[in-house]
Scaffold this motif. Structure first.
Motif, PDB file in Angstrom:
ATOM      1  N   GLY A  46       0.802  -1.225   0.000  1.00 32.89           N
ATOM      2  CA  GLY A  46       0.000   0.000   0.000  1.00 32.89           C
ATOM      3  C   GLY A  46       0.834   1.273   0.000  1.00 32.89           C
ATOM      4  N   ASN A  47       2.132   1.135   0.131  1.00 30.13           N
ATOM      5  CA  ASN A  47       3.035   2.286   0.195  1.00 30.13           C
ATOM      6  C   ASN A  47       3.949   2.356  -1.019  1.00 30.13           C
ATOM      7  N   ALA A  48       3.504   1.786  -2.120  1.00 29.78           N
ATOM      8  CA  ALA A  48       4.342   1.694  -3.323  1.00 29.78           C
ATOM      9  C   ALA A  48       4.782   3.057  -3.841  1.00 29.78           C
ATOM     10  N   GLU A  49       3.919   4.054  -3.743  1.00 28.81           N
ATOM     11  CA  GLU A  49       4.281   5.378  -4.263  1.00 28.81           C
ATOM     12  C   GLU A  49       5.428   5.998  -3.466  1.00 28.81           C
ATOM     13  N   LEU A  50       5.366   5.889  -2.151  1.00 28.33           N
ATOM     14  CA  LEU A  50       6.430   6.426  -1.310  1.00 28.33           C
ATOM     15  C   LEU A  50       7.742   5.690  -1.560  1.00 28.33           C
ATOM     16  N   ILE A  51       7.672   4.383  -1.702  1.00 31.69           N
ATOM     17  CA  ILE A  51       8.862   3.577  -1.983  1.00 31.69           C
ATOM     18  C   ILE A  51       9.455   3.980  -3.328  1.00 31.69           C
ATOM     19  N   SER A  52       8.593   4.151  -4.311  1.00 26.44           N
ATOM     20  CA  SER A  52       9.046   4.565  -5.637  1.00 26.44           C
ATOM     21  C   SER A  52       9.738   5.926  -5.574  1.00 26.44           C
ATOM     22  N   GLN A  53       9.167   6.849  -4.813  1.00 30.62           N
ATOM     23  CA  GLN A  53       9.767   8.180  -4.686  1.00 30.62           C
ATOM     24  C   GLN A  53      11.139   8.104  -4.018  1.00 30.62           C
ATOM     25  N   LEU A  54      11.253   7.271  -2.983  1.00 29.16           N
ATOM     26  CA  LEU A  54      12.547   7.120  -2.320  1.00 29.16           C
ATOM     27  C   LEU A  54      13.571   6.524  -3.276  1.00 29.16           C
ATOM     28  N   ARG A  55      13.184   5.492  -3.984  1.00 27.90           N
ATOM     29  CA  ARG A  55      14.122   4.854  -4.913  1.00 27.90           C
ATOM     30  C   ARG A  55      14.551   5.805  -6.017  1.00 27.90           C
ATOM     31  N   ARG A  56      13.610   6.573  -6.549  1.00 26.20           N
ATOM     32  CA  ARG A  56      13.942   7.522  -7.621  1.00 26.20           C
ATOM     33  C   ARG A  56      14.832   8.650  -7.108  1.00 26.20           C
ATOM     34  N   SER A  57      14.527   9.168  -5.929  1.00 25.20           N
ATOM     35  CA  SER A  57      15.327  10.289  -5.416  1.00 25.20           C
ATOM     36  C   SER A  57      16.739   9.844  -5.048  1.00 25.20           C
ATOM     37  N   THR A  58      16.887   8.639  -4.500  1.00 28.30           N
ATOM     38  CA  THR A  58      18.244   8.171  -4.185  1.00 28.30           C
ATOM     39  C   THR A  58      19.029   7.878  -5.460  1.00 28.30           C
ATOM     40  N   ALA A  59      18.365   7.320  -6.460  1.00 27.89           N
ATOM     41  CA  ALA A  59      19.047   7.062  -7.744  1.00 27.89           C
ATOM     42  C   ALA A  59      19.455   8.373  -8.415  1.00 27.89           C
ATOM     43  N   SER A  60      18.662   9.403  -8.223  1.00 28.77           N
ATOM     44  CA  SER A  60      18.924  10.699  -8.843  1.00 28.77           C
ATOM     45  C   SER A  60      20.198  11.357  -8.295  1.00 28.77           C
ATOM     46  N   ILE A  61      20.531  11.083  -7.063  1.00 26.02           N
ATOM     47  CA  ILE A  61      21.737  11.684  -6.467  1.00 26.02           C
ATOM     48  C   ILE A  61      22.969  11.276  -7.273  1.00 26.02           C
ATOM     49  N   GLY A  62      23.175   9.972  -7.406  1.00 22.87           N
ATOM     50  CA  GLY A  62      24.328   9.482  -8.163  1.00 22.87           C
ATOM     51  C   GLY A  62      24.272   9.857  -9.630  1.00 22.87           C
ATOM     52  N   ALA A  63      23.066   9.848 -10.194  1.00 24.08           N
ATOM     53  CA  ALA A  63      22.916  10.194 -11.611  1.00 24.08           C
ATOM     54  C   ALA A  63      23.355  11.636 -11.870  1.00 24.08           C
ATOM     55  N   ASN A  64      23.009  12.543 -10.967  1.00 20.76           N
ATOM     56  CA  ASN A  64      23.399  13.941 -11.156  1.00 20.76           C
ATOM     57  C   ASN A  64      24.892  14.157 -10.930  1.00 20.76           C
ATOM     58  N   ILE A  65      25.470  13.419 -10.015  1.00 26.28           N
ATOM     59  CA  ILE A  65      26.927  13.490  -9.837  1.00 26.28           C
ATOM     60  C   ILE A  65      27.615  13.008 -11.115  1.00 26.28           C
ATOM     61  N   ALA A  66      27.134  11.879 -11.650  1.00 24.58           N
ATOM     62  CA  ALA A  66      27.722  11.311 -12.867  1.00 24.58           C
ATOM     63  C   ALA A  66      27.573  12.265 -14.044  1.00 24.58           C
ATOM     64  N   GLU A  67      26.377  12.814 -14.211  1.00 24.14           N
ATOM     65  CA  GLU A  67      26.156  13.724 -15.339  1.00 24.14           C
ATOM     66  C   GLU A  67      26.994  14.989 -15.200  1.00 24.14           C
ATOM     67  N   GLY A  68      27.062  15.531 -13.991  1.00 27.28           N
ATOM     68  CA  GLY A  68      27.860  16.736 -13.770  1.00 27.28           C
ATOM     69  C   GLY A  68      29.338  16.519 -14.027  1.00 27.28           C
ATOM     70  N   ALA A  69      29.826  15.334 -13.642  1.00 27.16           N
ATOM     71  CA  ALA A  69      31.255  15.031 -13.838  1.00 27.16           C
ATOM     72  C   ALA A  69      31.618  14.977 -15.316  1.00 27.16           C
ATOM     73  N   GLN A  70      30.638  14.761 -16.166  1.00 26.49           N
ATOM     74  CA  GLN A  70      30.889  14.678 -17.609  1.00 26.49           C
ATOM     75  C   GLN A  70      30.712  16.016 -18.314  1.00 26.49           C
ATOM     76  N   ARG A  71      30.314  17.037 -17.596  1.00 24.32           N
ATOM     77  CA  ARG A  71      30.123  18.352 -18.196  1.00 24.32           C
ATOM     78  C   ARG A  71      31.465  19.004 -18.496  1.00 24.32           C
ATOM     79  N   ASN A  72      31.412  20.027 -19.316  1.00 23.40           N
ATOM     80  CA  ASN A  72      32.637  20.654 -19.816  1.00 23.40           C
ATOM     81  C   ASN A  72      33.273  21.660 -18.872  1.00 23.40           C
ATOM     82  N   THR A  73      32.509  22.216 -17.963  1.00 25.66           N
ATOM     83  CA  THR A  73      33.075  23.261 -17.104  1.00 25.66           C
ATOM     84  C   THR A  73      32.821  22.950 -15.630  1.00 25.66           C
TER      85      THR A  73
END
Length: 140
Positions: free
Chosen positions: A30-57
């Motif tokens: 019954g808490n699938a939405e909250l779990i999904s939000q937690l999983r997406r937000s934690t995955a987003s942390i590393g994804a943004n670090i990875a994407e930023g590290a590949q930027r030019n400046t």
């Protein structure tokens, strides 16, 4: 540009995302939405670090580190909610919250260092800082 996998801050973010997946596997359906939000937000942390590290400046990298910090705050909120609603064990939530605290300091320190490098880089233009907004709240 650098290999994000060599960054300790990315490794910690990745560890947090993996823990979010593992520690929420048994949360009631019954808490699938909250779990999904937690999983997406934690995955987003590393994804943004990875994407930023590949930027030019450095300035672009610093911007993505700021986005990672926002995702970390969102994850922190979801973890507190899961803990306080007793949907996640205290042991698992405390373990993840300790990583959140450590990761926040790592991201802030890295962002400061990257911004300092951005200010030193050739062709750097000072960014315009908007004045702080003030909100007038009518008195009762």
């Amino acid at each position: 540009m650098q290999d994000f996998r060599k960054l300790l801050v990315w490794r910690s973010a990745h560890e947090l995302a993996v823990m979010a997946i593992r520690h929420t596997a048994r949360v009631p359906r019954g808490n699938a939405e909250l779990i999904s939000q937690l999983r997406r937000s934690t995955a987003s942390i590393g994804a943004n670090i990875a994407e930023g590290a590949q930027r030019n400046t450095p300035a672009q990298f610093a911007q993505f580190l700021g986005i990672a910090l926002a995702s970390l705050a969102e994850s922190h909120n979801h973890l507190l909610l899961l803990r306080d609603a007793r949907l996640m064990s205290r042991e698992h939530s405390d373990e993840m919250l300790a990583i959140v605290d450590r990761l926040r300091l790592m991201l802030l320190n890295l962002q400061l260092r990257v911004r300092a490098n951005a200010a030193k880089s050739p062709g750097h233009r000072a960014e315009y800082k908007h004045p702080p907004r003030t909100t007038l709240i009518p008195e009762p």
